[in-house]
Motif scaffolding. Structure first.
Motif, PDB file in Angstrom:
ATOM      1  N   UNK A   8       0.870  -1.165   0.000  1.00  0.00           N
ATOM      2  CA  UNK A   8       0.000   0.000   0.000  1.00  0.00           C
ATOM      3  C   UNK A   8       0.903   1.210   0.000  1.00  0.00           C
ATOM      4  N   UNK A   9       0.491   2.234  -0.672  1.00  0.00           N
ATOM      5  CA  UNK A   9       1.271   3.466  -0.653  1.00  0.00           C
ATOM      6  C   UNK A   9       0.576   4.448   0.268  1.00  0.00           C
ATOM      7  N   UNK A  10       1.322   4.985   1.194  1.00  0.00           N
ATOM      8  CA  UNK A  10       0.808   6.000   2.104  1.00  0.00           C
ATOM      9  C   UNK A  10       1.663   7.236   1.961  1.00  0.00           C
ATOM     10  N   UNK A  11       1.042   8.371   1.905  1.00  0.00           N
ATOM     11  CA  UNK A  11       1.782   9.628   1.806  1.00  0.00           C
ATOM     12  C   UNK A  11       1.601  10.417   3.087  1.00  0.00           C
ATOM     13  N   UNK A  12       2.687  10.958   3.569  1.00  0.00           N
ATOM     14  CA  UNK A  12       2.645  11.817   4.730  1.00  0.00           C
ATOM     15  C   UNK A  12       3.244  13.152   4.311  1.00  0.00           C
ATOM     16  N   UNK A  22       5.418   2.270   2.182  1.00  0.00           N
ATOM     17  CA  UNK A  22       4.632   1.082   1.862  1.00  0.00           C
ATOM     18  C   UNK A  22       4.430   0.319   3.157  1.00  0.00           C
ATOM     19  N   UNK A  23       3.363  -0.473   3.196  1.00  0.00           N
ATOM     20  CA  UNK A  23       3.067  -1.309   4.347  1.00  0.00           C
ATOM     21  C   UNK A  23       2.554  -2.652   3.868  1.00  0.00           C
ATOM     22  N   UNK A  24       2.898  -3.715   4.594  1.00  0.00           N
ATOM     23  CA  UNK A  24       2.380  -5.039   4.270  1.00  0.00           C
ATOM     24  C   UNK A  24       0.942  -5.165   4.758  1.00  0.00           C
ATOM     25  N   UNK A  25       0.709  -4.668   5.964  1.00  0.00           N
ATOM     26  CA  UNK A  25      -0.613  -4.715   6.582  1.00  0.00           C
ATOM     27  C   UNK A  25      -1.019  -3.299   6.976  1.00  0.00           C
ATOM     28  N   UNK A  26      -2.319  -3.032   7.094  1.00  0.00           N
ATOM     29  CA  UNK A  26      -2.764  -1.674   7.434  1.00  0.00           C
ATOM     30  C   UNK A  26      -2.102  -1.103   8.684  1.00  0.00           C
ATOM     31  N   UNK A  27      -1.867  -1.891   9.703  1.00  0.00           N
ATOM     32  CA  UNK A  27      -1.234  -1.405  10.932  1.00  0.00           C
ATOM     33  C   UNK A  27       0.215  -1.874  11.040  1.00  0.00           C
ATOM     34  N   UNK A  28       0.781  -2.371   9.938  1.00  0.00           N
ATOM     35  CA  UNK A  28       2.140  -2.910   9.956  1.00  0.00           C
ATOM     36  C   UNK A  28       3.212  -1.831   9.886  1.00  0.00           C
ATOM     37  N   UNK A  29       4.459  -2.297   9.818  1.00  0.00           N
ATOM     38  CA  UNK A  29       5.612  -1.402   9.764  1.00  0.00           C
ATOM     39  C   UNK A  29       5.589  -0.575   8.483  1.00  0.00           C
TER      40      UNK A  29
END
Length: 63
Positions: A8-12, A22-29
């Motif tokens: 997943x791509x997350x932008x901050x 990127x994250x493997x799981x929604x609450x992952x590293x």
């Protein structure tokens, strides 16, 4: 570093711009994608040098 199969791509956003994670799981590293690409490029470079496949070429010269 193990690369995740699902990403997943997350932008901050901060005052200097955006940082992509990127994250493997929604609450992952969270893994910084730029650092991941840089690490991958360094590993490829080391592999190519060790295998004798890296050849320095001055700019503008072609095979």
């Amino acid at each position: 570093m193990n690369l995740p199969r699902y990403r997943q791509r997350r932008l901050s956003r901060d005052s200097a711009g955006a940082i992509a994670y990127i994250q493997i799981e929604p609450e992952g590293e969270k893994i910084n994608i730029v650092e991941l690409f840089q690490t991958t490029a360094e590993q490829w470079f080391e592999f190519l040098v060790e295998e004798g496949l890296w050849v320095e070429q001055p700019p503008g010269e072609e095979d």
